[in-house]
Design an enzyme around this catalytic site. Structure first.
Site, PDB file in Angstrom:
ATOM      1  CD  GLU A  72      -0.790   3.219  -9.990  1.00  0.00           C
ATOM      2  OE1 GLU A  72      -1.924   2.820 -10.298  1.00  0.00           O
ATOM      3  OE2 GLU A  72      -0.581   4.023  -9.073  1.00  0.00           O
ATOM      4  CB  ILE A 124      -0.935   0.021   1.228  1.00  0.00           C
ATOM      5  CG1 ILE A 124      -1.765  -1.267   1.277  1.00  0.00           C
ATOM      6  CG2 ILE A 124      -1.833   1.241   1.193  1.00  0.00           C
ATOM      7  CD1 ILE A 124      -2.575  -1.542   0.039  1.00  0.00           C
TER       8      ILE A 124
END
Length: 255
Positions: free
Chosen positions: A233, A29
């Protein structure tokens, strides 16, 4: 545990009065555990894949939420989060319940060109350093740039970097203008720029020789930094899947 299969995320959001209780763990994260707020995607409808995911904005001080930093190859601010019955309400929902996957995809369409720009900057830094080094470093009776084996590699580095720049700029402009085909163009920009940066930095290290591997050298730093963007991503393999899916979905029918 979901990784590239984002629709398989397993953080549980159990109904609790007018809200939900989040239970589970998340890893890799960004900015955890230092962030003040987290954008959290959780499963509000079981066995519904992408249609059962809700996005929440969760303050870091919400009871039951804890985090730990992760030590990475390059010093990115990355961590893991643990949710122990963290309560969220309808006011914390981003978008609409069970529609969080669309929020995630729209966000990625914006951030993928930005990751491409980040990678492009690394490629440009490595290219500039290589041009300067090969123009002044002498070997075999002259500068390295006088060796065709070297100058042709530098030319290839420059060409790929320029192509990546144009893809990134075009994808960003298309997003800002609301043009069609943004998911495909964003995926192309992210894919090509990150793969190009990996190639350019690696070639730069080769042309600099051992000095590039010394701790503290620009290329030593870039060599560690350049690897991650090909994964986050959406990994390069995911970008290729998106590009192919968009091409086939939008092909002109044949007679």
């Amino acid at each position: 545990g979901a990784g590239s299969d984002a629709a398989a995320l397993a953080l549980d959001a159990a109904p609790d009065g007018g809200g939900w209780r989040l239970t589970g763990e998340k890893c890799w994260i960004s900015n955890a555990p230092e962030a003040d707020f987290y954008t959290v995607f959780a499963r509000t409808t079981p066995d519904a894949r992408a249609r059962g995911v809700t996005a929440f904005l969760v303050p870091a001080d919400r009871p039951g939420l804890t985090g730990t930093p992760l030590e990475m190859l390059s010093p990115h601010p990355i961590g893991a989060l643990a949710f122990d019955g963290v309560r969220v309400t309808p006011d914390d929902v981003l978008g609409a319940p069970d529609r969080g996957f669309g929020v995630a995809m729209d966000t990625l369409n914006l951030f993928r060109p930005s990751v491409g720009a980040f990678a492009l900057g690394m490629a440009r830094a490595a290219l500039d350093a290589t041009v300067a080094h090969t123009a002044t470093r002498t070997a075999f009776g002259g500068p390295l740039s006088g060796l065709q084996a070297v100058s042709h590699q530098v030319a290839e580095m420059a060409t790929r970097t320029e192509a990546a720049r144009l893809l990134v700029y075009a994808a960003a402009a298309a997003h800002d203008a609301g043009e069609p085909g943004v998911p495909r163009r964003a995926a192309m920009a992210k894919l090509y720029a990150t793969e190009t940066a990996q190639y350019v930095v690696d070639t730069a290290v080769q042309l600099h020789g051992a000095r590039a591997l010394r701790r503290g050298h620009l290329l030593e730093h870039l060599y560690r930094e350049v690897r991650a963007p090909r994964i986050y991503e959406g990994a390069s393999e995911v970008q290729r899947t998106i590009i192919a899916k968009e091409l086939y979905a939008n092909r002109e029918p044949t007679a």
